[in-house]
Write an enzyme that holds these catalytic residues in place. Structure first.
Site, PDB file in Angstrom:
ATOM      1  N   TYR A  33       0.831  -1.203   0.000  1.00 30.98           N
ATOM      2  CA  TYR A  33       0.000   0.000   0.000  1.00 30.98           C
ATOM      3  C   TYR A  33       0.865   1.252   0.000  1.00 30.98           C
ATOM      4  O   TYR A  33       2.082   1.190   0.141  1.00 30.98           O
ATOM      5  CB  TYR A  33      -0.954  -0.008   1.202  1.00 30.98           C
ATOM      6  CG  TYR A  33      -0.296   0.306   2.540  1.00 30.98           C
ATOM      7  CD1 TYR A  33       0.548  -0.617   3.162  1.00 30.98           C
ATOM      8  CD2 TYR A  33      -0.498   1.536   3.171  1.00 30.98           C
ATOM      9  CE1 TYR A  33       1.147  -0.325   4.376  1.00 30.98           C
ATOM     10  CE2 TYR A  33       0.102   1.830   4.386  1.00 30.98           C
ATOM     11  CZ  TYR A  33       0.921   0.898   4.986  1.00 30.98           C
ATOM     12  OH  TYR A  33       1.529   1.191   6.182  1.00 30.98           O
TER      13      TYR A  33
ATOM     14  N   LYS B  35       6.388  -1.778   1.926  1.00 27.12           N
ATOM     15  CA  LYS B  35       5.199  -1.188   2.568  1.00 27.12           C
ATOM     16  C   LYS B  35       4.053  -2.192   2.428  1.00 27.12           C
ATOM     17  O   LYS B  35       3.177  -2.068   1.567  1.00 27.12           O
ATOM     18  CB  LYS B  35       4.877   0.184   1.956  1.00 27.12           C
ATOM     19  CG  LYS B  35       4.042   1.060   2.900  1.00 27.12           C
ATOM     20  CD  LYS B  35       4.126   2.512   2.523  1.00 27.12           C
ATOM     21  CE  LYS B  35       3.129   3.393   3.270  1.00 27.12           C
ATOM     22  NZ  LYS B  35       3.275   3.443   4.719  1.00 27.12           N
TER      23      LYS B  35
ATOM     24  N   GLU C 248      12.968   2.712  13.678  1.00 28.02           N
ATOM     25  CA  GLU C 248      11.995   3.746  13.304  1.00 28.02           C
ATOM     26  C   GLU C 248      10.862   3.719  14.319  1.00 28.02           C
ATOM     27  O   GLU C 248      11.003   3.139  15.394  1.00 28.02           O
ATOM     28  CB  GLU C 248      11.491   3.504  11.874  1.00 28.02           C
ATOM     29  CG  GLU C 248      10.844   2.150  11.677  1.00 28.02           C
ATOM     30  CD  GLU C 248      10.352   1.911  10.250  1.00 28.02           C
ATOM     31  OE1 GLU C 248      10.156   2.875   9.501  1.00 28.02           O
ATOM     32  OE2 GLU C 248      10.145   0.733   9.900  1.00 28.02           O
TER      33      GLU C 248
ATOM     34  N   LEU D 262      11.168   1.469   6.868  1.00 25.53           N
ATOM     35  CA  LEU D 262      10.449   1.903   5.670  1.00 25.53           C
ATOM     36  C   LEU D 262      11.147   3.159   5.142  1.00 25.53           C
ATOM     37  O   LEU D 262      11.402   4.087   5.919  1.00 25.53           O
ATOM     38  CB  LEU D 262       8.993   2.231   6.004  1.00 25.53           C
ATOM     39  CG  LEU D 262       8.206   2.569   4.741  1.00 25.53           C
ATOM     40  CD1 LEU D 262       7.774   1.292   4.039  1.00 25.53           C
ATOM     41  CD2 LEU D 262       7.013   3.426   5.040  1.00 25.53           C
TER      42      LEU D 262
END
Ligand code: PMP
Length: 284
Positions: free
Chosen positions: A30, A144, A176, A200
């Protein structure tokens, strides 16, 4: 109004079969794209990241970048808000349940939009709280993927603690946030963890580093230890919908003096200026 497999329709009318591999396996990818004044921000970069995600899961891209752009612009046009958050998802389609890839199965493509709600001024002025947790996700966090169970559980730890985000630590180093990238400021230097399989590759992360470069803010991309996170002068989180937000409490302790720092304040200004320039069409 949404887009589903070639048609535009109200969200309430959209239906997918229960055997969609997105539902059964989380077998899909996505993107979330912020839209300011009806213009998709950094669209090319989002579509490049989508291509990386699709390539990584060996799923052909159903559309060219130009086709994606047409669909996304149409969804933006069909919805009432000036600022939107466009969500798109591609799955490996509908097939009898079997882990192996199905043959000759068309992808399921879904695009929706919501009003974009960036953080209120008060949150930017006081900063938000975060907690830390061990990063127990898989080793392809650069994809993702819609398979977000680990991120869901990690983010809920923050919610349970009354905080906004969970900072993730893998083998003693910052990766992250559960749904954001994290920056650290120490001794006047902006630090960012490297973009590799553990994080990401954030579109906002890239914008922040580009702005640091442009405005001669000292910055370094390198491994950041847990100790450096805990004794940081400033911590920020970045994402397409949160933009750049200061973290002023970590695991119940104030970050430095517990207030957003001076480098945050300048970066936030640069980010807003940059957005305005983009909206005037001078830049992308
Ligand atoms: N890391 C993770 C795990 C995310 O889910 C996100 C997006 N919500 C980000 C980083 C930030 O990426 P972007 O700036 O492209 O929104």
């Amino acid at each position: 109004m949404i887009y589903l497999n070639g048609e535009y329709m109200p969200l309430a009318e959209a239906r997918i079969p229960v055997l969609d591999r997105g539902f059964i396996f989380g077998d899909g990818v996505y993107e979330v794209i912020p839209v300011y004044s009806r213009r998709a921000f950094r669209l090319d970069e989002h579509l490049q990241r989508l291509q990386h995600s699709l390539d990584s899961i060996r799923l052909p891209n159903p559309y060219t970048p130009a086709q994606w752009q047409t669909i996304i612009e149409h969804v933006i046009m069909l919805n009432p808000w000036e600022d939107q958050s466009v969500y798109l998802q591609v799955t490996r389609g509908v097939a009898p349940r079997d882990h192996a890839f199905p043959k000759d199965t068309p992808q399921t493509v879904f695009v929706m939009s919501n009003p974009l709600t960036t953080p209120p001024a008060r949150q930017r002025e006081t900063g938000v709280s975060a907690v830390t947790a061990l990063d127990n996700r898989w080793l392809r966090c650069d994809i993702k993927s819609t398979a977000l169970l680990a991120n869901v559980l990690l983010r809920q730890l923050a919610v349970d603690a009354g905080a906004s985000e969970t900072l993730l630590l893998r083998e003693g180093y910052l990766t992250e946030g559960a749904a954001s990238n994290i920056f650290v400021v120490r001794d006047g230097v902006l630090l960012a963890p490297p973009k590799d399989h553990r994080v990401l590759p954030g579109i906002t992360y890239d914008v922040v580093l580009e702005l640091a470069q442009q405005h001669a803010i000292r910055h370094e991309v390198r491994e950041i230890s847990e100790e450096e996170v805990r004794s940081a002068d400033e911590l920020w989180l970045t994402s397409s919908t949160k933009e750049v937000l200061p973290i002023t409490r970590l695991d119940g302790q104030p970050v430095a003096n517990g207030k957003p720092g001076p480098i945050y304040e300048v970066m936030y200004g640069y980010y807003q200026d940059f957005k305005r320039t983009v909206m005037r069409g001078k830049n992308t």
